[in-house]
Write a protein that holds these residues in place. Structure first.
Motif, PDB file in Angstrom:
ATOM      1  N   ILE A 203       0.986  -1.191  -0.058  1.00  0.00           N
ATOM      2  CA  ILE A 203       0.212   0.083   0.156  1.00  0.00           C
ATOM      3  C   ILE A 203       0.942   1.357   0.136  1.00  0.00           C
ATOM      4  O   ILE A 203       1.887   1.330   0.739  1.00  0.00           O
ATOM      5  N   PRO A 204       0.574   2.076  -0.995  1.00  0.00           N
ATOM      6  CA  PRO A 204       1.218   3.556  -0.688  1.00  0.00           C
ATOM      7  C   PRO A 204       0.651   4.535   0.236  1.00  0.00           C
ATOM      8  O   PRO A 204      -0.634   4.492   0.422  1.00  0.00           O
ATOM      9  N   VAL A 205       1.508   5.015   1.254  1.00  0.00           N
ATOM     10  CA  VAL A 205       0.995   5.746   2.422  1.00  0.00           C
ATOM     11  C   VAL A 205       1.614   7.044   2.252  1.00  0.00           C
ATOM     12  O   VAL A 205       2.845   7.210   2.101  1.00  0.00           O
ATOM     13  N   GLY A 206       0.869   8.006   2.594  1.00  0.00           N
ATOM     14  CA  GLY A 206       1.082   9.379   2.712  1.00  0.00           C
ATOM     15  C   GLY A 206      -0.074  10.357   1.587  1.00  0.00           C
ATOM     16  O   GLY A 206      -0.943   9.843   1.194  1.00  0.00           O
ATOM     17  N   SER A 207       0.238  11.581   1.849  1.00  0.00           N
ATOM     18  CA  SER A 207      -0.724  12.333   1.277  1.00  0.00           C
ATOM     19  C   SER A 207      -0.470  12.930  -0.154  1.00  0.00           C
ATOM     20  O   SER A 207       0.740  12.561  -0.571  1.00  0.00           O
ATOM     21  N   GLN A 212       5.093  10.140  -0.517  1.00  0.00           N
ATOM     22  CA  GLN A 212       4.524   8.846  -0.332  1.00  0.00           C
ATOM     23  C   GLN A 212       5.473   7.740  -0.174  1.00  0.00           C
ATOM     24  O   GLN A 212       6.359   7.905  -1.001  1.00  0.00           O
ATOM     25  N   GLN A 213       5.166   6.683   0.765  1.00  0.00           N
ATOM     26  CA  GLN A 213       6.342   5.324   0.724  1.00  0.00           C
ATOM     27  C   GLN A 213       5.227   4.392   0.133  1.00  0.00           C
ATOM     28  O   GLN A 213       4.055   4.179   0.795  1.00  0.00           O
ATOM     29  N   LEU A 214       5.895   3.357  -0.475  1.00  0.00           N
ATOM     30  CA  LEU A 214       5.231   2.128  -0.906  1.00  0.00           C
ATOM     31  C   LEU A 214       5.632   1.541   0.246  1.00  0.00           C
ATOM     32  O   LEU A 214       6.685   0.902   0.465  1.00  0.00           O
ATOM     33  N   VAL A 215       4.654   0.989   1.105  1.00  0.00           N
ATOM     34  CA  VAL A 215       4.671  -0.049   2.223  1.00  0.00           C
ATOM     35  C   VAL A 215       4.292  -1.178   2.050  1.00  0.00           C
ATOM     36  O   VAL A 215       3.257  -1.605   1.616  1.00  0.00           O
ATOM     37  N   LEU A 216       5.308  -2.298   2.358  1.00  0.00           N
ATOM     38  CA  LEU A 216       4.924  -3.649   2.682  1.00  0.00           C
ATOM     39  C   LEU A 216       4.182  -4.050   4.128  1.00  0.00           C
ATOM     40  O   LEU A 216       5.306  -3.799   5.005  1.00  0.00           O
ATOM     41  N   ILE A 224       2.027  -7.263  13.409  1.00  0.00           N
ATOM     42  CA  ILE A 224       1.970  -6.500  12.187  1.00  0.00           C
ATOM     43  C   ILE A 224       3.164  -5.825  12.085  1.00  0.00           C
ATOM     44  O   ILE A 224       3.776  -5.216  12.826  1.00  0.00           O
ATOM     45  N   THR A 225       3.961  -6.141  10.956  1.00  0.00           N
ATOM     46  CA  THR A 225       5.457  -5.449  10.928  1.00  0.00           C
ATOM     47  C   THR A 225       4.995  -4.755   9.149  1.00  0.00           C
ATOM     48  O   THR A 225       4.268  -4.976   8.608  1.00  0.00           O
ATOM     49  N   THR A 226       5.831  -3.530   9.219  1.00  0.00           N
ATOM     50  CA  THR A 226       5.922  -2.520   7.955  1.00  0.00           C
ATOM     51  C   THR A 226       7.169  -2.332   7.744  1.00  0.00           C
ATOM     52  O   THR A 226       8.025  -2.069   8.353  1.00  0.00           O
ATOM     53  N   ARG A 227       7.283  -2.101   6.238  1.00  0.00           N
ATOM     54  CA  ARG A 227       8.626  -1.647   5.774  1.00  0.00           C
ATOM     55  C   ARG A 227       8.420  -0.806   4.639  1.00  0.00           C
ATOM     56  O   ARG A 227       7.661  -0.929   3.859  1.00  0.00           O
ATOM     57  N   ASN A 228       9.083   0.438   4.689  1.00  0.00           N
ATOM     58  CA  ASN A 228       9.152   1.075   3.607  1.00  0.00           C
ATOM     59  C   ASN A 228       9.992   0.661   2.633  1.00  0.00           C
ATOM     60  O   ASN A 228      11.319   0.684   2.653  1.00  0.00           O
ATOM     61  N   MET A 229       9.313   0.543   1.339  1.00  0.00           N
ATOM     62  CA  MET A 229      10.075   0.102   0.226  1.00  0.00           C
ATOM     63  C   MET A 229      10.831   1.002  -0.678  1.00  0.00           C
ATOM     64  O   MET A 229      11.737   0.898  -1.210  1.00  0.00           O
ATOM     65  N   LEU A 230       9.982   2.070  -1.264  1.00  0.00           N
ATOM     66  CA  LEU A 230      10.573   2.878  -1.793  1.00  0.00           C
ATOM     67  C   LEU A 230       9.633   4.125  -1.872  1.00  0.00           C
ATOM     68  O   LEU A 230       8.418   4.032  -1.688  1.00  0.00           O
ATOM     69  N   PRO A 231      10.124   5.501  -2.332  1.00  0.00           N
ATOM     70  CA  PRO A 231       9.180   6.635  -2.387  1.00  0.00           C
ATOM     71  C   PRO A 231       8.338   6.390  -3.878  1.00  0.00           C
ATOM     72  O   PRO A 231       8.826   6.171  -4.790  1.00  0.00           O
ATOM     73  N   VAL A 232       7.186   6.701  -3.949  1.00  0.00           N
ATOM     74  CA  VAL A 232       6.255   6.724  -4.855  1.00  0.00           C
ATOM     75  C   VAL A 232       5.224   7.842  -4.978  1.00  0.00           C
ATOM     76  O   VAL A 232       5.252   8.508  -4.142  1.00  0.00           O
ATOM     77  N   ARG A 233       4.482   7.827  -6.067  1.00  0.00           N
ATOM     78  CA  ARG A 233       3.327   8.928  -6.220  1.00  0.00           C
ATOM     79  C   ARG A 233       2.305   8.547  -6.818  1.00  0.00           C
ATOM     80  O   ARG A 233       2.198   8.054  -8.065  1.00  0.00           O
TER      81      ARG A 233
END
Length: 246
Positions: A203-207, A212-216, A224-233
């Motif tokens: 899921i991309p998270v951010g406004s 925004q960050q693509l989050v796994l 529940i664990t989350t990891r930021n994978m890369l910046p996205v738009r």
């Protein structure tokens, strides 16, 4: 095809020659003029980056992206960028579609939820791998359009629903994987609840105004664990969370 060649064995020579011509390499009975373009897209845009899953690469080679592009824009179908599909929405860049699919790890027996059907392209890629894909679109004309395009392309293992994706699709939960194709201000709790133990959400998270960050998201029991994978738009999530400003 073996049966056809056997039937020709006792016919006269011209018939055999005609049959051999039809079966000859490089002379397909039903050629696809976009196949080479798709192969080049996967080679230069996807495999050349960091997508390695053979099932994902095969799906990207197979799905005819131009079928999910608005009329008049088909020439942009295999470009390395998003394409506008109307209603303020876009079909994501091919590489991002492939990366999100790889991160979600759908398998042949998987039940997958997609939030944000858009044109139906991401659902089609998922459907090439998973057993069934449930996809939700909040924009009613796009939900109808995606459903039509998916049916026309022969994807009978995709179910489209017009609804607010923030709440997921509890009737068919839990899901082995969830893919969200719009940027949410936070990870919707209903989606976490509907993720199967051992499942993954991308899921991309951010406004819309910030990076925004693509989050796994990975779920292991109550952990529940989350990891930021890369910046996205991405275009913004338009469900309850976005409207409430949460």
């Amino acid at each position: 095809m073996k049966r056809s060649l056997y039937a020709f064995r006792f016919n006269w020579i011209p018939a055999v020659m005609a049959a051999c011509f039809l079966l000859a390499p490089g002379v397909p009975a039903h050629s696809d003029p976009t196949e080479n373009t798709r192969l080049e897209m996967v080679r230069t845009q996807i495999a050349a980056r960091d997508v390695r899953d053979p099932a994902v690469l095969a799906a990207m080679r197979t799905v005819k992206r131009h079928l999910f592009i608005p009329e008049g824009q088909e020439r942009q179908a295999y470009d390395d960028r998003p394409v506008a599909i109307g209603h303020g929405q876009t079909i994501s860049q091919p590489y991002i579609v492939a990366l999100m699919t790889e991160l979600a790890r759908p398998r042949p027996n998987s039940k997958v939820l997609e939030i944000g059907s858009g044109s139906g392209y991401q659902a089609a890629v998922l459907a090439e791998i998973a057993e069934h894909v449930y996809t939700i679109e909040i924009v009613e004309p796009l939900a109808a359009w995606a459903s039509q395009r998916l049916q026309r392309a022969g994807y009978n293992n995709v179910t489209v629903k017009h609804a607010d994706g923030y709440f997921g699709w509890e009737e068919h939960a839990p899901f082995d994987a969830i893919v969200v194709t719009a940027a949410a201000p936070h990870i919707p709790p209903p989606l976490i609840a509907q993720l199967k133990d051992g499942g993954r959400m991308v899921i991309p998270v951010g406004s819309r105004f910030r990076t925004q960050q693509l989050v796994l998201v990975e779920k292991q029991g109550d952990r529940i664990t989350t990891r930021n994978m890369l910046p996205v738009r991405f275009v913004p999530f338009t469900g309850v969370g976005e409207r409430s400003g949460e």
